[in-house]
Structure formats: structure tokens, C-alpha cells
Design an enzyme around this catalytic site. Sequence first.
Site, PDB file in Angstrom:
ATOM      1  N   ASP A   9       0.878  -1.171   0.000  1.00 23.40           N
ATOM      2  CA  ASP A   9       0.000   0.000   0.000  1.00 23.40           C
ATOM      3  C   ASP A   9       0.916   1.221   0.000  1.00 23.40           C
ATOM      4  OD1 ASP A   9       0.923   0.210   2.595  1.00 23.40           O
ATOM      5  OD2 ASP A   9      -1.064   0.265   3.529  1.00 23.40           O
ATOM      6  N   HIS A  10       0.368   2.397   0.266  1.00 25.55           N
ATOM      7  CA  HIS A  10       1.189   3.618   0.246  1.00 25.55           C
ATOM      8  C   HIS A  10       2.308   3.553   1.288  1.00 25.55           C
ATOM      9  CE1 HIS A  10      -2.291   3.998   2.840  1.00 25.55           C
ATOM     10  NE2 HIS A  10      -1.574   4.758   3.633  1.00 25.55           N
ATOM     11  N   CYS A  66       2.898  -3.468   3.959  1.00 24.87           N
ATOM     12  CA  CYS A  66       2.117  -2.293   4.361  1.00 24.87           C
ATOM     13  C   CYS A  66       2.823  -1.680   5.571  1.00 24.87           C
ATOM     14  CB  CYS A  66       0.646  -2.638   4.627  1.00 24.87           C
ATOM     15  SG  CYS A  66       0.340  -3.791   5.963  1.00 24.87           S
ATOM     16  N   THR A  68       2.439  -2.036   8.839  1.00 23.14           N
ATOM     17  CA  THR A  68       2.781  -3.035   9.859  1.00 23.14           C
ATOM     18  C   THR A  68       2.946  -4.439   9.290  1.00 23.14           C
ATOM     19  OG1 THR A  68       0.448  -3.507  10.217  1.00 23.14           O
ATOM     20  CG2 THR A  68       1.446  -1.804  11.623  1.00 23.14           C
ATOM     21  N   HIS A  99       8.696 -24.760   8.166  1.00 26.97           N
ATOM     22  CA  HIS A  99       7.611 -25.445   8.874  1.00 26.97           C
ATOM     23  C   HIS A  99       6.219 -25.163   8.303  1.00 26.97           C
ATOM     24  CE1 HIS A  99       9.992 -26.102  12.894  1.00 26.97           C
ATOM     25  NE2 HIS A  99      10.612 -26.581  11.838  1.00 26.97           N
ATOM     26  N   ARG A 133       6.623 -34.256   8.992  1.00 29.28           N
ATOM     27  CA  ARG A 133       5.552 -34.058   9.962  1.00 29.28           C
ATOM     28  C   ARG A 133       4.792 -32.742   9.740  1.00 29.28           C
ATOM     29  NH1 ARG A 133      10.246 -32.320  12.228  1.00 29.28           N
ATOM     30  NH2 ARG A 133      10.212 -30.552  13.656  1.00 29.28           N
ATOM     31  N   HIS A 134       5.450 -31.805   9.064  1.00 31.08           N
ATOM     32  CA  HIS A 134       4.809 -30.499   8.849  1.00 31.08           C
ATOM     33  C   HIS A 134       3.719 -30.571   7.768  1.00 31.08           C
ATOM     34  CE1 HIS A 134       7.654 -28.780  11.563  1.00 31.08           C
ATOM     35  NE2 HIS A 134       8.655 -29.285  10.851  1.00 31.08           N
TER      36      HIS A 134
HETATM   37  C1  RB5 Z   1      -1.959   2.540   6.558  1.00 33.97           C
HETATM   38  O1  RB5 Z   1      -1.892   3.742   7.262  1.00 33.97           O
HETATM   39  C2  RB5 Z   1      -1.800   1.347   7.502  1.00 33.97           C
HETATM   40  O2  RB5 Z   1      -2.948   1.185   8.246  1.00 33.97           O
HETATM   41  C3  RB5 Z   1      -1.452   0.128   6.702  1.00 33.97           C
HETATM   42  O3  RB5 Z   1      -0.290   0.351   5.984  1.00 33.97           O
HETATM   43  C4  RB5 Z   1      -1.194  -1.156   7.488  1.00 33.97           C
HETATM   44  O4  RB5 Z   1      -0.259  -0.947   8.493  1.00 33.97           O
HETATM   45  C5  RB5 Z   1      -2.366  -1.914   7.901  1.00 33.97           C
HETATM   46  O5  RB5 Z   1      -2.290  -2.991   8.512  1.00 33.97           O
END
Ligand code: RB5
Length: 141
Positions: A9-10, A66, A68, A99, A133-134
Site C-alpha cells: 500500500d502507500h 504495508c 505493519t 515449517h 511431519r509439517h
Molecule cells: C496505513 O496507514 C496502515 O494502516 C497500513 O499500511 C497497514 O499498516 C495496515 O495494517
Amino acid sequence: MKKIFISSDHAGYNLKEKIKIYLNKKRYRFEDMGPFNNNSVDYPDYAHKVAKKVKKSKNNIGILICGTGLGMNIAANKHKNIRAAQCFNLKSTKLSRLHNDANIITLGARLLKKKNVLNYINTFLNTKFEGGRHSKRLRKI
Ligand code: RB5
């Protein structure tokens, strides 16, 4: 050779561009599924695009970035036969392949040190699933 589908994403856009330079240098076959600038977008749109491609073949693999990595991860894992792994260090990256036979790596651009990320990408692309096993466990997902 595996075909890589990459998207962000951005918030992940700049890191995506960095990873693309690395993939080009290493001569990996990849397709950039967008976005093509850092205007604000909704991460699920891009997670679904990549997940739809990756689940078509065992030879496909995905990279989603993204802020996070979490939103991309949650959205991609809604797809059958997608095993998206939130990788946050070398060990989680390696084990996600050994795994879990993860077929998408999700990365948090706002949480990770850029200098480490290419190492995670390299590990993700070059570590083979252990099977054994995995395999039985994966069938239970
Ligand atoms: C965008 O601001 C943010 O929410 C996105 O990049 C991401 O971290 C979502 O999980």
C-alpha cells in the site's frame, strides 16, 4: 524458478521499490501488482490481487508490504491455500518456509529496519519447506 508477485500500500511503497531493485539485480522473475505511486490506497485491494495470483500455482510466491504487515497478512490469509507469514526477523522468516510452507511474506515497512529486509527476502525465497511431519499439520489448516 518461482514467479514472484509483489505489492504494497502507500506505507509500503518505498520499501517495495527497494525490494524490486534487489529482485532485478538477482534476476528473479517478478510482477509488480501495484500501486505505482505512493498515493493513499486500501491495503486489502492489493493483498487480494496478490493472493489470487499466488494460489493459482505452487510455483508462485508473494511479497506484501504495508505499514505493519498485519493488514496485508489478515487479508491474504482469507484465501484458501494461502499461507501468509508475518516475518519480523530472520528466524521467523526461515521457519515460515521450513515449517509452514508460507507462500506469501508480509512485511511491516514502518516496523522493520530497511537494511534487514533484503536479508529476509533472500531467506524467504531460498528456504525450502521441510515436509515430513509439517505436511500433515498443513493439511489440518
Ligand atoms: C496505513 O496507514 C496502515 O494502516 C497500513 O499500511 C497497514 O499498516 C495496515 O495494517
